[in-house]
Enzyme design. Sequence first.
Site, mmCIF file in Angstrom:
data_model
loop_
_atom_site.group_PDB
_atom_site.id
_atom_site.type_symbol
_atom_site.label_atom_id
_atom_site.label_comp_id
_atom_site.label_asym_id
_atom_site.label_seq_id
_atom_site.Cartn_x
_atom_site.Cartn_y
_atom_site.Cartn_z
ATOM 1 N N LYS A 37 0.698 -1.095 -0.174
ATOM 2 C CA LYS A 37 0.065 0.080 0.027
ATOM 3 C C LYS A 37 0.789 1.208 -0.020
ATOM 4 O O LYS A 37 1.908 1.253 0.905
ATOM 5 C CB LYS A 37 -1.031 -0.050 1.211
ATOM 6 C CG LYS A 37 -1.819 -1.252 1.286
ATOM 7 C CD LYS A 37 -2.602 -1.054 2.464
ATOM 8 C CE LYS A 37 -2.032 -1.318 3.642
ATOM 9 N NZ LYS A 37 -2.866 -1.686 4.863
ATOM 10 N N THR B 142 -8.804 9.843 7.659
ATOM 11 C CA THR B 142 -8.190 8.274 7.163
ATOM 12 C C THR B 142 -8.008 7.621 8.549
ATOM 13 O O THR B 142 -7.290 6.270 8.386
ATOM 14 C CB THR B 142 -6.921 8.597 6.527
ATOM 15 O OG1 THR B 142 -6.071 9.321 7.371
ATOM 16 C CG2 THR B 142 -7.288 9.561 5.159
ATOM 17 N N GLY C 42 -8.062 4.282 10.578
ATOM 18 C CA GLY C 42 -8.491 2.858 10.179
ATOM 19 C C GLY C 42 -8.749 2.697 8.780
ATOM 20 O O GLY C 42 -9.383 1.496 8.311
ATOM 21 N N THR C 43 -8.004 3.202 7.859
ATOM 22 C CA THR C 43 -7.715 2.638 6.649
ATOM 23 C C THR C 43 -7.234 1.398 6.375
ATOM 24 O O THR C 43 -7.706 0.507 5.564
ATOM 25 C CB THR C 43 -7.106 3.754 5.647
ATOM 26 O OG1 THR C 43 -6.076 3.993 6.265
ATOM 27 C CG2 THR C 43 -8.235 5.002 5.594
ATOM 28 N N GLY C 44 -6.409 1.149 7.092
ATOM 29 C CA GLY C 44 -5.697 -0.310 6.829
ATOM 30 C C GLY C 44 -6.436 -1.064 7.335
ATOM 31 O O GLY C 44 -6.678 -2.578 6.593
ATOM 32 N N CYS C 45 -7.104 -1.067 8.573
ATOM 33 C CA CYS C 45 -7.982 -2.287 9.132
ATOM 34 C C CYS C 45 -9.186 -2.576 7.989
ATOM 35 O O CYS C 45 -9.593 -3.550 7.638
ATOM 36 C CB CYS C 45 -8.409 -1.798 10.589
ATOM 37 S SG CYS C 45 -7.389 -1.381 11.769
#
Length: 267
Positions: A175, A208, A210-213
């Site tokens: 990412k 943004t 929590g975008t990874g989760c």
Amino acid sequence: MRGKVLICAGSDSGGGAGIQADIKAVTGLGGFAMTAITALTAQNTEGVHDVHEVHEEFIRKQMEVVLTDLGADCIKTGMLHSIPVIETVRKALDEFAPDVPLVVDPVMVAKGGHPLLESQALEAMKRKMVARATILTPNIPEAALLTAREIKSRDDMLKAGEALLKLGPKHVLMKGGHMEGSELVDILISQDGEPVEFRGQRIDTAHTHGTGCTTASAIAAGLAQGLAVEDAVARARDYVRKAILSAPGYGHGHGPLNHAHTLKADV
């Protein structure tokens, strides 16, 4: 509902990341979310203020009772903060879900900078979880720690992804959100096949959290529903982008996404 996803991760009391974001993402994409909570955090948009660990035996019990009764079509892991927790989750996977696809989000540091993985647990993360992953979803700082490499360019992303593939996962989604520039590039690198790039314009926003989760859980929902990895990644990226664009603007720090943008209100 279609596609059962078991999420093994930490709780975010602010609702923007962790288990809460995972449940919302899977539900928003039409799946059924189940959980094994690995840690409790006192957290909001301004950061992580405290962490309460969950005993390893209870983590295992959560996984056991869910997997032996409801079963799972995909499993997603997030915050696994210590060697005992990592080893417990891996043993439970081997015993109760040896053939179930696994999405590993190698959570290491919260958005506000609070460490979520003990430094001595990095090798265990690589040996026990990364090696078992159907797809690994690191951001740039996580990939840099896992590979002991500097990542400053697209070529660096490719090389780091290839290095991560050597640890055992079938796919790695590198990412690119932490890279500079107006264009955001993610790269899906696989054991079989050429790398696939996903491109989009960077969104200038503080919302943004929590975008990874959310991305990892959205991918897990797709795999649970029978999508191919590339299609699951494409749908997850579109879901997250729309969630950022329609973020509610809550909090004084890194605000949460709008996980419910796929749902239609009755009132």
